[in-house]
Enzyme design. Structure first.
Site, short mmCIF file in Angstrom:
data_model
loop_
_atom_site.label_atom_id
_atom_site.label_comp_id
_atom_site.label_asym_id
_atom_site.label_seq_id
_atom_site.Cartn_x
_atom_site.Cartn_y
_atom_site.Cartn_z
CG HIS A 118 -1.86 1.09 1.30
ND1 HIS A 118 -3.11 1.00 0.74
CD2 HIS A 118 -1.78 2.32 1.85
CE1 HIS A 118 -3.76 2.13 0.95
NE2 HIS A 118 -2.96 2.95 1.61
CG ASP B 129 0.44 -9.53 -1.27
OD1 ASP B 129 0.43 -8.31 -1.09
OD2 ASP B 129 1.34 -10.12 -1.90
CD GLU C 173 0.41 3.28 4.84
OE1 GLU C 173 0.46 4.30 4.16
OE2 GLU C 173 -0.43 3.10 5.73
#
Length: 102
Positions: free
Chosen positions: A16, A68, A77
């Protein structure tokens, strides 16, 4: 499963992270606006075109499950508070093993 990108044979493929998920300017030389990045890249199920080797992600949830998928920001992140703690620990080991000059 490794939670450090680029380490081992299985690691997160959909960080992310905008820099990881949008193609390089060498591959996609035209401007990518904020809305373009969201609609074209954020929702993609493809692996990120840019691999952030060494980035550490949040890891599994409380049931030891890991999905994932890019929108799962709390687990995918690469945050500074996770990566800084790891780097700080490694530096302490290196400092002790190499000695100090002084």
């Amino acid at each position: 499963m490794s939670y450090m990108v680029g380490y081992g044979s299985t690691y997160p493929q959909q960080l992310h992270h905008r820099g990881a998920s949008i193609e390089s300017v060498y591959v996609h030389p035209t401007k990518v606006g904020c809305n373009d990045g969201y609609s074209s890249y954020y929702s993609s199920s493809k692996p990120n075109p840019n691999i952030h080797v060494g980035a550490i992600v949040g890891g599994p949830n409380s049931r030891d499950e890991f999905s994932d998928t890019r929108p799962d920001s709390s687990h995918l992140e690469p945050t500074t508070y996770m990566n800084a703690a790891f780097v700080g620990s490694v530096v302490a080991f290196l400092d002790n093993s190499l000695g100090t000059s002084g």
